[in-house]
Write an enzyme that holds these catalytic residues in place. Structure first.
Site, PDB file in Angstrom:
ATOM      1  N   SER A 121      -2.437  -1.442   8.621  1.00  0.00           N
ATOM      2  CA  SER A 121      -3.256  -1.111   7.457  1.00  0.00           C
ATOM      3  C   SER A 121      -3.781  -2.366   6.776  1.00  0.00           C
ATOM      4  O   SER A 121      -3.094  -3.386   6.730  1.00  0.00           O
ATOM      5  CB  SER A 121      -2.392  -0.327   6.450  1.00  0.00           C
ATOM      6  OG  SER A 121      -3.040  -0.256   5.204  1.00  0.00           O
ATOM      7  N   TYR A 148       5.377   0.582   1.272  1.00  0.00           N
ATOM      8  CA  TYR A 148       4.613   1.109   2.421  1.00  0.00           C
ATOM      9  C   TYR A 148       3.903  -0.034   3.135  1.00  0.00           C
ATOM     10  O   TYR A 148       4.045  -0.219   4.347  1.00  0.00           O
ATOM     11  CB  TYR A 148       3.579   2.141   1.947  1.00  0.00           C
ATOM     12  CG  TYR A 148       2.448   2.324   2.926  1.00  0.00           C
ATOM     13  CD1 TYR A 148       1.211   1.697   2.712  1.00  0.00           C
ATOM     14  CD2 TYR A 148       2.623   3.069   4.076  1.00  0.00           C
ATOM     15  CE1 TYR A 148       0.181   1.829   3.636  1.00  0.00           C
ATOM     16  CE2 TYR A 148       1.589   3.211   4.998  1.00  0.00           C
ATOM     17  CZ  TYR A 148       0.372   2.574   4.775  1.00  0.00           C
ATOM     18  OH  TYR A 148      -0.653   2.694   5.693  1.00  0.00           O
ATOM     19  N   LYS A 174       4.463  -1.912   7.008  1.00  0.00           N
ATOM     20  CA  LYS A 174       3.442  -2.145   8.048  1.00  0.00           C
ATOM     21  C   LYS A 174       3.425  -3.632   8.444  1.00  0.00           C
ATOM     22  O   LYS A 174       3.385  -3.981   9.625  1.00  0.00           O
ATOM     23  CB  LYS A 174       2.066  -1.728   7.533  1.00  0.00           C
ATOM     24  CG  LYS A 174       1.908  -0.214   7.366  1.00  0.00           C
ATOM     25  CD  LYS A 174       2.040   0.500   8.696  1.00  0.00           C
ATOM     26  CE  LYS A 174       1.821   1.981   8.579  1.00  0.00           C
ATOM     27  NZ  LYS A 174       1.955   2.676   9.876  1.00  0.00           N
TER      28      LYS A 174
HETATM   29  C1  WQD Z   1      -9.891   4.991  -2.917  1.00  0.00           C
HETATM   30  C2  WQD Z   1     -10.583   4.754  -4.243  1.00  0.00           C
HETATM   31  C3  WQD Z   1      -9.122   4.968  -6.140  1.00  0.00           C
HETATM   32  C4  WQD Z   1      -8.335   9.233  -5.743  1.00  0.00           C
HETATM   33  C5  WQD Z   1      -6.073   4.027   1.307  1.00  0.00           C
HETATM   34  C6  WQD Z   1      -4.814   4.601   1.852  1.00  0.00           C
HETATM   35  C7  WQD Z   1      -3.863   3.485   2.236  1.00  0.00           C
HETATM   36  C8  WQD Z   1      -4.553   2.496   3.143  1.00  0.00           C
HETATM   37  C9  WQD Z   1      -5.840   1.987   2.524  1.00  0.00           C
HETATM   38  C10 WQD Z   1      -4.050   3.128   5.420  1.00  0.00           C
HETATM   39  C11 WQD Z   1      -9.728   3.936  -5.215  1.00  0.00           C
HETATM   40  C12 WQD Z   1     -10.214   6.035  -6.164  1.00  0.00           C
HETATM   41  C13 WQD Z   1      -8.833   7.957  -5.517  1.00  0.00           C
HETATM   42  C14 WQD Z   1      -8.720   9.940  -6.928  1.00  0.00           C
HETATM   43  C15 WQD Z   1     -10.065   8.054  -7.565  1.00  0.00           C
HETATM   44  N1  WQD Z   1      -4.896   3.085   4.399  1.00  0.00           N
HETATM   45  N2  WQD Z   1      -9.683   7.388  -6.406  1.00  0.00           N
HETATM   46  N3  WQD Z   1      -9.585   9.310  -7.787  1.00  0.00           N
HETATM   47  O1  WQD Z   1      -5.988   3.548  -2.426  1.00  0.00           O
HETATM   48  O2  WQD Z   1      -7.938   2.601  -1.123  1.00  0.00           O
HETATM   49  O3  WQD Z   1      -5.842   3.387   0.059  1.00  0.00           O
HETATM   50  O4  WQD Z   1      -6.649   3.134   2.224  1.00  0.00           O
HETATM   51  O5  WQD Z   1      -2.974   2.666   5.524  1.00  0.00           O
HETATM   52  O6  WQD Z   1      -2.760   4.102   2.887  1.00  0.00           O
HETATM   53  O7  WQD Z   1      -4.242   5.392   0.847  1.00  0.00           O
HETATM   54  O8  WQD Z   1      -7.439   5.029  -0.969  1.00  0.00           O
HETATM   55  O9  WQD Z   1      -8.548   7.200  -1.350  1.00  0.00           O
HETATM   56  O10 WQD Z   1      -6.445   6.645  -2.691  1.00  0.00           O
HETATM   57  O11 WQD Z   1      -8.579   5.467  -3.200  1.00  0.00           O
HETATM   58  O12 WQD Z   1     -10.836   7.514  -8.385  1.00  0.00           O
HETATM   59  O13 WQD Z   1      -8.314  11.084  -7.207  1.00  0.00           O
HETATM   60  O14 WQD Z   1     -10.793   6.017  -4.883  1.00  0.00           O
HETATM   61  O15 WQD Z   1      -8.896   4.461  -7.445  1.00  0.00           O
HETATM   62  O16 WQD Z   1     -10.573   3.108  -5.965  1.00  0.00           O
HETATM   63  P1  WQD Z   1      -6.823   3.563  -1.205  1.00  0.00           P
HETATM   64  P2  WQD Z   1      -7.714   6.178  -2.057  1.00  0.00           P
END
Ligand code: WQD
Length: 332
Positions: free
Chosen positions: A122, A146, A150
């Site tokens: 990741s 997490y 990784k």
């Molecule tokens: C994306 C953006 C939130 C939910 C993911 C995986 C992680 C890793 C990397 C694999 C952020 C915003 C989100 C919501 C929001 N991948 N958001 N409202 O945190 O970048 O991480 O990719 O290992 O495991 O989780 O992804 O989709 O949670 O957030 O505003 O209800 O969307 O703040 O800016 P993230 P995400």
């Protein structure tokens, strides 16, 4: 080497989101596959056109028997817990399953003559990147248990490469999203905390509103920027990583992203375009741990694996919308 590429691929976590799309991509590339999944989080119906062995990756005997029975020559290892928040509340689950479980799995595979591993890593191993786009030389600075799990497995695979004939490719995913273009499989939104499935829920279920975590970031529209990559492109990267190992490639870690940064509001605009209506959302405080901006430099992936993302954010959102809408109809 040809024999390696002719053999069966063992896919742990193949009943999960990225795993199930990778199984289909491997089958489409003519590879034989056997899925190994505990079904704790995966869904049996997500496994299309491959046998499934239900088990724990720490079960040495079952992994060994599966490798021998199916003529396994290469491993793709997805099976892991991946909830960042949960990893900080119950870290032992992550050390025992993601780290110790991976060691047990690798040992059983090595003893069965399997020495090519593609590992589901990741971009979160880099934490909040100082520089974007993110290259493979960026500092490893995990910010959650997490992400640390990784990073630790990446290092364990490095040392297996130094002390045995095991060679591996650790694929550092950016933000996986979207669904299969034929609508056959997609993301299970039940437990997801990710933006795309939650935006679709707010749009299709109407019993909730999406929270946008912060609009006061130092970005063009004030919301965080991420590299959203179509799950079909991610699946293809795994096929190419196995080919790379099967033709003598050395152990590497590779960033798998499009190289394009999209904001939260970009995603919501694309979703409104696909659905013909706005996603209901409210602005909420920033979410702890969110990097302002992270997106990949895909040059090394293209040079090393001959892989490049083919699909853009519009394709991701179109396929996700079509999938979740179809599931809604099925659930009714
Ligand atoms: C994306 C953006 C939130 C939910 C993911 C995986 C992680 C890793 C990397 C694999 C952020 C915003 C989100 C919501 C929001 N991948 N958001 N409202 O945190 O970048 O991480 O990719 O290992 O495991 O989780 O992804 O989709 O949670 O957030 O505003 O209800 O969307 O703040 O800016 P993230 P995400």
């Amino acid at each position: 080497m040809t024999q390696t590429l002719d053999g069966t691929v063992l896919v742990t976590g193949g009943a999960g989101y990225i795993g199930s799309h990778t199984v289909r991509a491997l089958r489409a590339a003519g590879r034989d596959v056997v899925v190994y999944d505990s079904l704790e989080l995966g869904r049996r119906e997500a496994v299309v056109d491959a046998p499934i062995v239900v088990g724990d990756i720490r079960d040495n005997d079952l992994v060994t028997a599966t490798c021998n029975e199916h003529g396994v020559t290469q491993l793709v290892h997805f099976a892991a817990y991946k909830a960042v928040g949960e990893s900080m509340e119950t870290p032992s689950k992550y050390w025992r399953n993601n780290v110790a479980g991976s060691v047990e799995l690798i040992e059983a595979c090595l003893a069965s003559g399997v020495n090519h591993v593609v590992f589901s890593s990741s971009c979160s191993v880099n934490g909040t990147p100082e520089v974007v786009p993110v290259t493979e030389t960026a500092p490893i600075r995990p910010e959650s248990v997490y992400a640390e799990s990784k990073a630790m497995v990446e290092r364990i695979l490095h040392w297996y490469g130094q002390t045995s004939d095991l060679r591996s490719v650790s694929l550092r995913y950016f933000n996986a999203a979207g669904a299969s273009f034929d609508g056959r499989i997609g993301e299970d939104w039940t437990h997801s905390q990710n933006l795309v499935p939650l935006a679709m829920k707010a749009l299709l279920l109407r019993d909730r509103r999406l929270k946008v975590f912060g609009t006061d970031y130092d970005t063009p529209d004030g919301t965080c920027i991420r590299d959203y990559i179509h799950v079909a492109d991610l699946a293809d990267a795994h096929v190419k990583a196995l080919e790379y190992l099967g033709t003598g490639g050395d152990t590497v870690a590779v960033n798998v992203g499009t190289g394009v940064g999209s904001s939260v509001l970009d995603v919501l605009d694309e979703t409104a375009r696909a659905a013909g209506e706005q996603v209901p959302y409210d602005i909420a405080p920033r979410r702890a741990g969110d990097p302002v901006s992270t997106y990949a430099d895909p040059a090394f992936a293209e040079k090393t694996l001959g892989w490049k993302a083919q699909h853009d954010l519009a394709a991701i959102v179109d396929s996700a919308y079509a999938w979740h809408k179809s599931q809604l109809n099925d659930d009714r």
